[in-house]
Design a protein around this motif. Structure first.
Motif, PDB file in Angstrom:
ATOM      1  N   CYS A 259      49.011  38.461  45.007  1.00  0.00           N
ATOM      2  CA  CYS A 259      48.271  37.364  44.684  1.00  0.00           C
ATOM      3  C   CYS A 259      48.619  36.842  42.877  1.00  0.00           C
ATOM      4  O   CYS A 259      48.342  35.875  42.157  1.00  0.00           O
ATOM      5  CB  CYS A 259      46.826  37.429  44.487  1.00  0.00           C
ATOM      6  SG  CYS A 259      45.877  37.608  45.683  1.00  0.00           S
TER       7      CYS A 259
ATOM      8  N   TYR B  84      37.711  44.646  40.344  1.00  0.00           N
ATOM      9  CA  TYR B  84      38.517  43.657  40.139  1.00  0.00           C
ATOM     10  C   TYR B  84      37.970  42.040  40.885  1.00  0.00           C
ATOM     11  O   TYR B  84      37.545  41.238  40.204  1.00  0.00           O
ATOM     12  CB  TYR B  84      39.705  44.143  41.525  1.00  0.00           C
ATOM     13  CG  TYR B  84      40.996  44.828  41.768  1.00  0.00           C
ATOM     14  CD1 TYR B  84      42.446  45.294  41.491  1.00  0.00           C
ATOM     15  CD2 TYR B  84      40.291  46.522  42.045  1.00  0.00           C
ATOM     16  CE1 TYR B  84      42.829  45.732  41.334  1.00  0.00           C
ATOM     17  CE2 TYR B  84      41.164  47.309  41.603  1.00  0.00           C
ATOM     18  CZ  TYR B  84      42.463  47.442  41.439  1.00  0.00           C
ATOM     19  OH  TYR B  84      43.111  47.884  40.829  1.00  0.00           O
TER      20      TYR B  84
ATOM     21  N   TRP C 217      46.674  42.484  43.716  1.00  0.00           N
ATOM     22  CA  TRP C 217      46.357  41.738  43.363  1.00  0.00           C
ATOM     23  C   TRP C 217      48.163  41.167  42.215  1.00  0.00           C
ATOM     24  O   TRP C 217      48.165  40.429  42.374  1.00  0.00           O
ATOM     25  CB  TRP C 217      45.967  42.828  42.044  1.00  0.00           C
ATOM     26  CG  TRP C 217      44.543  42.119  41.647  1.00  0.00           C
ATOM     27  CD1 TRP C 217      43.782  41.726  43.164  1.00  0.00           C
ATOM     28  CD2 TRP C 217      44.260  41.563  40.530  1.00  0.00           C
ATOM     29  NE1 TRP C 217      42.641  41.730  42.186  1.00  0.00           N
ATOM     30  CE2 TRP C 217      42.856  41.811  40.790  1.00  0.00           C
ATOM     31  CE3 TRP C 217      44.309  42.313  39.391  1.00  0.00           C
ATOM     32  CZ2 TRP C 217      41.906  40.668  40.016  1.00  0.00           C
ATOM     33  CZ3 TRP C 217      43.392  41.819  38.057  1.00  0.00           C
ATOM     34  CH2 TRP C 217      41.992  41.547  38.704  1.00  0.00           C
TER      35      TRP C 217
ATOM     36  N   ARG D 205      48.766  38.349  39.654  1.00  0.00           N
ATOM     37  CA  ARG D 205      47.854  38.641  38.445  1.00  0.00           C
ATOM     38  C   ARG D 205      48.652  40.236  38.413  1.00  0.00           C
ATOM     39  O   ARG D 205      48.052  40.730  37.271  1.00  0.00           O
ATOM     40  CB  ARG D 205      46.434  38.953  39.549  1.00  0.00           C
ATOM     41  CG  ARG D 205      46.230  37.603  39.292  1.00  0.00           C
ATOM     42  CD  ARG D 205      44.566  37.584  39.642  1.00  0.00           C
ATOM     43  NE  ARG D 205      44.176  37.986  41.317  1.00  0.00           N
ATOM     44  CZ  ARG D 205      43.610  38.046  42.269  1.00  0.00           C
ATOM     45  NH1 ARG D 205      42.129  37.913  41.252  1.00  0.00           N
ATOM     46  NH2 ARG D 205      43.577  38.272  43.298  1.00  0.00           N
TER      47      ARG D 205
END
Length: 326
Positions: free
Chosen positions: A35, A182, A32, A37
């Motif tokens: 990416c 997620y 994450w 996030r």
């Protein structure tokens, strides 16, 4: 950020599900971040005690914190246990009350394999579906008769409580939870990195049926022995009930209470287990094995076999007997 508590119980020797859960969720967090996030979970190993030994002192785990320090958490993972379940429950009594409170305050709880014994001891599984390792199903049912045990299911998901089947199938539960918390993309990424099969739903293929004998009903034990000794005969429930001089209704009620199966289901499971062994150890054809275990209709045999194992007789033979393919 959400908080994840991976429990480190006292007096246990099963480390793999603790470390496995920690590694998978940590990698999901990293993905994450990659990416853009940010991390979803603050992941902590949470103990009843500040130091826990595993494998007779070979490995020592120092949890990040203790349950007494956690006021609120979002997701709790209970790992698998040793085989002394009453002892495990007694040694971890503070954990049981803590789990009840956290669930009441909104946390979700997942148990891995035999960790279901700890979860069930909280009372939170009463009236709910649950899975655990097929090898301890009989003992679990005797200890927690008000829990709807479903050992054919690899994962159960009900009211924020998750359970899963045996041994390393916990990896499938963790992937399931990663997808839930997620997203699907993260779950697929983790499944590829750790090489875990996605969307596996059943542990039926791996079950070894030994008969449910941990009960005190002598009539039912005699009926079980009779069914197992007459593998090639078609035995009706009426015939069995008359043998023991009780009504069909009484016989069925006692049999189901003692074994968790109807007499017909029990007979089917005994026959399928015998067929499985034949497929594993011989080069016999599907029809030969079918006749040996008391079936004369290929379609009926295939349907019962698939219902119990999750796959067809041919698929089972090809999977577990390489010689049969030569």
């Amino acid at each position: 950020m959400k908080h994840l508590s991976i429990i480190v119980p006292d007096g246990q020797n099963n480390l793999s599900s603790i470390i496995g859960a920690y590694k998978l969720f940590t990698r999901a967090n990293e993905y994450w971040k990659e990416c853009g996030r940010g991390e979803l979970f603050d992941i902590q190993l949470v103990g009843v005690s500040p130091r826990v030994e595993f494998y007779n002192g070979l490995v020592t785990v120092n949890p990040h914190t203790q349950i007494s320090s956690i006021r609120k958490t979002d997701l709790i993972i209970i790992p698998s246990l040793n085989h002394h379940y009453q002892k495990a429950i007694k040694e971890n009594e503070p954990l049981i009350g803590w789990l009840r409170k956290q669930y009441k305050d909104g946390a979700e709880i997942a148990s891995i394999c035999t960790g279901a014994f700890i979860l069930a001891s909280t009372g939170l599984l009463t009236g709910k579906r649950c899975s655990t390792h097929w090898a301890v199903a009989e003992q679990f049912r005797s200890m927690f008769p008000k829990v709807h045990l479903q050992t054919d299911q690899l994962i159960t998901d009900e009211c924020g409580i998750y359970t899963n089947g045996g041994a390393y199938s916990f990896l499938n539960l963790i992937i399931y939870l990663i997808e839930k918390y997620y997203d699907r993309q993260t779950a697929i990424f983790c499944s590829k990195v750790f090489q875990i099969e996605m969307d596996r739903q059943s542990q039926s293929t791996f079950t070894i049926f030994t008969g449910q004998k941990m009960h005190g009903d002598e009539m039912v034990k005699k009926a079980q022995a009779y069914i197992e000794s007459k593998l090639h005969e078609k035995i009706s429930a009426e015939r069995l009930s008359s043998m023991f001089s009780v009504s069909r209704r009484t016989f069925d009620r006692r049999f189901i209470k003692a074994t968790g199966n109807t007499p017909v289901e029990y007979s089917q499971r005994v026959r399928v287990e015998s067929a499985k062994k034949a497929f594993e150890t011989s080069r016999k054809t599907i029809n030969e094995v079918m006749y040996e275990v008391g079936y004369s209709d290929v379609k009926a045999f295939r349907e019962v076999f698939r219902k119990i194992t999750g796959i067809s007789p041919l698929e089972y033979r090809n999977k577990y007997n390489k010689e049969a393919l030569l």
